[in-house]
Design an enzyme around this catalytic site. Structure first.
Site, PDB file in Angstrom:
ATOM      1  N   LYS A  51      -1.134   4.986   0.347  1.00 46.72           N
ATOM      2  CA  LYS A  51      -1.223   6.457   0.438  1.00 46.72           C
ATOM      3  C   LYS A  51       0.131   7.117   0.212  1.00 46.72           C
ATOM      4  O   LYS A  51       0.284   7.963  -0.654  1.00 46.72           O
ATOM      5  CB  LYS A  51      -1.717   6.912   1.827  1.00 46.72           C
TER       6      LYS A  51
ATOM      7  N   ARG B  59      -8.059  12.300   9.603  1.00 46.06           N
ATOM      8  CA  ARG B  59      -8.472  10.915   9.899  1.00 46.06           C
ATOM      9  C   ARG B  59      -9.658  10.853  10.847  1.00 46.06           C
ATOM     10  O   ARG B  59     -10.160   9.762  11.125  1.00 46.06           O
ATOM     11  CB  ARG B  59      -7.327  10.157  10.586  1.00 46.06           C
TER      12      ARG B  59
ATOM     13  N   ARG C 140       6.232  -5.102   4.540  1.00 47.06           N
ATOM     14  CA  ARG C 140       7.028  -3.898   4.815  1.00 47.06           C
ATOM     15  C   ARG C 140       7.803  -4.063   6.127  1.00 47.06           C
ATOM     16  O   ARG C 140       8.936  -3.615   6.230  1.00 47.06           O
ATOM     17  CB  ARG C 140       6.118  -2.674   4.894  1.00 47.06           C
TER      18      ARG C 140
ATOM     19  N   ARG D 278       9.339  -1.116  10.850  1.00 46.32           N
ATOM     20  CA  ARG D 278       8.580  -0.029  11.487  1.00 46.32           C
ATOM     21  C   ARG D 278       7.881  -0.569  12.729  1.00 46.32           C
ATOM     22  O   ARG D 278       7.263  -1.634  12.683  1.00 46.32           O
ATOM     23  CB  ARG D 278       7.564   0.516  10.471  1.00 46.32           C
TER      24      ARG D 278
ATOM     25  N   ARG E  56      -4.932  -0.640  13.806  1.00 49.18           N
ATOM     26  CA  ARG E  56      -4.966   0.537  12.919  1.00 49.18           C
ATOM     27  C   ARG E  56      -6.105   0.402  11.900  1.00 49.18           C
ATOM     28  O   ARG E  56      -6.784   1.378  11.575  1.00 49.18           O
ATOM     29  CB  ARG E  56      -3.618   0.696  12.200  1.00 49.18           C
TER      30      ARG E  56
HETATM   31  P1  B4P Z   1       1.141   3.026   2.475  1.00 47.12           P
HETATM   32  O1  B4P Z   1      -0.346   2.873   2.521  1.00 47.12           O
HETATM   33  O2  B4P Z   1       1.672   4.024   1.515  1.00 47.12           O
HETATM   34  O3  B4P Z   1       1.526   3.220   3.985  1.00 47.12           O
HETATM   35  P2  B4P Z   1       1.607   4.550   4.788  1.00 47.12           P
HETATM   36  O4  B4P Z   1       1.509   5.771   3.930  1.00 47.12           O
HETATM   37  O5  B4P Z   1       2.815   4.400   5.612  1.00 47.12           O
HETATM   38  O6  B4P Z   1       0.265   4.579   5.628  1.00 47.12           O
HETATM   39  P3  B4P Z   1      -0.020   4.209   7.124  1.00 47.12           P
HETATM   40  O7  B4P Z   1      -1.488   4.496   7.344  1.00 47.12           O
HETATM   41  O8  B4P Z   1       0.438   2.831   7.381  1.00 47.12           O
HETATM   42  O9  B4P Z   1       0.880   5.149   8.010  1.00 47.12           O
HETATM   43  P4  B4P Z   1       0.994   6.726   8.225  1.00 47.12           P
HETATM   44  O10 B4P Z   1       2.408   7.033   7.993  1.00 47.12           O
HETATM   45  O11 B4P Z   1      -0.003   7.511   7.431  1.00 47.12           O
HETATM   46  O12 B4P Z   1       1.916   1.711   2.013  1.00 47.12           O
HETATM   47  C1  B4P Z   1       2.133   0.603   2.805  1.00 47.12           C
HETATM   48  C2  B4P Z   1       2.935  -0.518   2.106  1.00 47.12           C
HETATM   49  O13 B4P Z   1       2.240  -1.049   1.005  1.00 47.12           O
HETATM   50  C3  B4P Z   1       4.298  -0.105   1.590  1.00 47.12           C
HETATM   51  O14 B4P Z   1       5.232  -1.068   2.019  1.00 47.12           O
HETATM   52  C4  B4P Z   1       4.176  -0.131   0.084  1.00 47.12           C
HETATM   53  O15 B4P Z   1       5.358  -0.529  -0.578  1.00 47.12           O
HETATM   54  C5  B4P Z   1       3.105  -1.160  -0.130  1.00 47.12           C
HETATM   55  N1  B4P Z   1       2.329  -0.882  -1.325  1.00 47.12           N
HETATM   56  C6  B4P Z   1       1.841   0.332  -1.685  1.00 47.12           C
HETATM   57  N2  B4P Z   1       1.165   0.227  -2.842  1.00 47.12           N
HETATM   58  C7  B4P Z   1       1.197  -1.105  -3.197  1.00 47.12           C
HETATM   59  C8  B4P Z   1       0.656  -1.871  -4.309  1.00 47.12           C
HETATM   60  N3  B4P Z   1      -0.071  -1.282  -5.274  1.00 47.12           N
HETATM   61  N4  B4P Z   1       0.895  -3.203  -4.321  1.00 47.12           N
HETATM   62  C9  B4P Z   1       1.618  -3.802  -3.356  1.00 47.12           C
HETATM   63  N5  B4P Z   1       2.162  -3.129  -2.291  1.00 47.12           N
HETATM   64  C10 B4P Z   1       1.948  -1.805  -2.230  1.00 47.12           C
HETATM   65  O16 B4P Z   1       0.610   6.905   9.774  1.00 47.12           O
HETATM   66  C11 B4P Z   1       1.354   6.277  10.795  1.00 47.12           C
HETATM   67  C12 B4P Z   1       0.814   6.675  12.181  1.00 47.12           C
HETATM   68  O17 B4P Z   1       0.949   8.106  12.392  1.00 47.12           O
HETATM   69  C13 B4P Z   1      -0.669   6.412  12.455  1.00 47.12           C
HETATM   70  O18 B4P Z   1      -0.928   5.080  12.854  1.00 47.12           O
HETATM   71  C14 B4P Z   1      -0.941   7.441  13.591  1.00 47.12           C
HETATM   72  O19 B4P Z   1      -0.453   6.971  14.831  1.00 47.12           O
HETATM   73  C15 B4P Z   1      -0.112   8.639  13.178  1.00 47.12           C
HETATM   74  N6  B4P Z   1      -0.895   9.587  12.375  1.00 47.12           N
HETATM   75  C16 B4P Z   1      -0.655   9.924  11.068  1.00 47.12           C
HETATM   76  N7  B4P Z   1      -1.563  10.827  10.639  1.00 47.12           N
HETATM   77  C17 B4P Z   1      -2.414  11.060  11.686  1.00 47.12           C
HETATM   78  C18 B4P Z   1      -3.571  11.872  11.860  1.00 47.12           C
HETATM   79  N8  B4P Z   1      -4.066  12.625  10.880  1.00 47.12           N
HETATM   80  N9  B4P Z   1      -4.190  11.871  13.077  1.00 47.12           N
HETATM   81  C19 B4P Z   1      -3.718  11.150  14.082  1.00 47.12           C
HETATM   82  N10 B4P Z   1      -2.635  10.339  13.990  1.00 47.12           N
HETATM   83  C20 B4P Z   1      -1.980  10.285  12.796  1.00 47.12           C
END
Ligand code: B4P
Length: 195
Positions: free
Chosen positions: A11, A86, A125, A131, A142
């Site tokens: 994402k 979410r 990661r 993290r 999660r």
């Molecule tokens: P991403 O999937 O981009 O990870 P993210 O954006 O950090 O999503 P995540 O759900 O983990 O966390 P978020 O910050 O939204 O990528 C992950 C990894 O994969 C990276 O290392 C990347 O390099 C790798 N990658 C990507 N594409 C790839 C590919 N094609 N091939 C190989 N590798 C690849 O949320 C964090 C926390 O915040 C949540 O757990 C919650 O506590 C809170 N939160 C956020 N939004 C919320 C909401 N709406 N409601 C309630 N809590 C919320």
């Protein structure tokens, strides 16, 4: 536009690239929470209690933060929300914000990948960024929350006919190309919901 997907589906990675190409601002609720945790603000202190365990930050806290962010001027030309909504309560809240501003969603993008690929990416990661929510037990929690709560969000948008589903497996650039090719071709609700 919204980007929805399980943790690790890309994402944040894709939001940055797509917002560059579309010329709209990307807003990640996870990034806003992490910046607040780092700055030790009251919001960050509250959010951290949930994030470290992989739980959702409560809807009331998250909704208020998103409302405030969407009232800034840089969203006037369009925006891409990454990681919100979410829960179905967040969907209702976002509907009200958008209706109030006379806006509507054009596309909801769902990135897909199987759980084992996601765990492996996030453990990768963890080695680079350390993290606090990227331990295996927390990652699996999660993922469970995604299946239990966020898939219902995806179904809501599928019913509205604005869901576009893209396979998130493959090179980062390939996934971006797939997304750009798919935008504008929403999946019919009957296909997206598997009916
Ligand atoms: P991403 O999937 O981009 O990870 P993210 O954006 O950090 O999503 P995540 O759900 O983990 O966390 P978020 O910050 O939204 O990528 C992950 C990894 O994969 C990276 O290392 C990347 O390099 C790798 N990658 C990507 N594409 C790839 C590919 N094609 N091939 C190989 N590798 C690849 O949320 C964090 C926390 O915040 C949540 O757990 C919650 O506590 C809170 N939160 C956020 N939004 C919320 C909401 N709406 N409601 C309630 N809590 C919320």
């Amino acid at each position: 536009m919204l980007i929805i997907g399980p943790p690790g589906s890309g994402k944040g990675t894709q939001a940055e690239r797509i917002s560059d190409r579309l010329g709209v601002v990307a807003i990640s609720t996870g990034d806003i929470f992490r910046a607040n945790v780092k700055g030790e603000t009251p919001l960050g202190i509250e959010a951290r209690k949930y994030m470290d365990n992989g739980d959702f930050v409560p809807d009331a806290v998250t909704n208020k933060m998103v409302r405030s962010r969407l009232s800034e001027e840089d969203v006037d030309g369009g925006f891409l929300l990454d990681g919100y909504p979410r829960t179905t309560a967040q969907v209702d809240y976002l509907d009200a914000i958008l209706a109030n501003g006379g806006q509507q969603l054009d596309v909801v993008l769902q990135l897909t990948a199987d759980d084992e690929e996601l765990v492996s990416r996030l453990l990768g990661r963890a080695k680079e960024t350390g993290r606090s929510d990227d331990t295996e037990a927390v990652i699996r929690h999660r993922l469970d929350l995604y299946h239990q709560q966020t898939e219902a969000v995806v179904a809501r948008y599928a019913e509205r006919g604005i869901l576009t589903r893209v396979d998130g497996i493959g090179g980062i650039g390939d996934v971006t190309d797939r997304v750009m090719g798919a935008i504008g071709n929403p999946v019919p609700a009957s296909v997206a919901s598997g009916r």
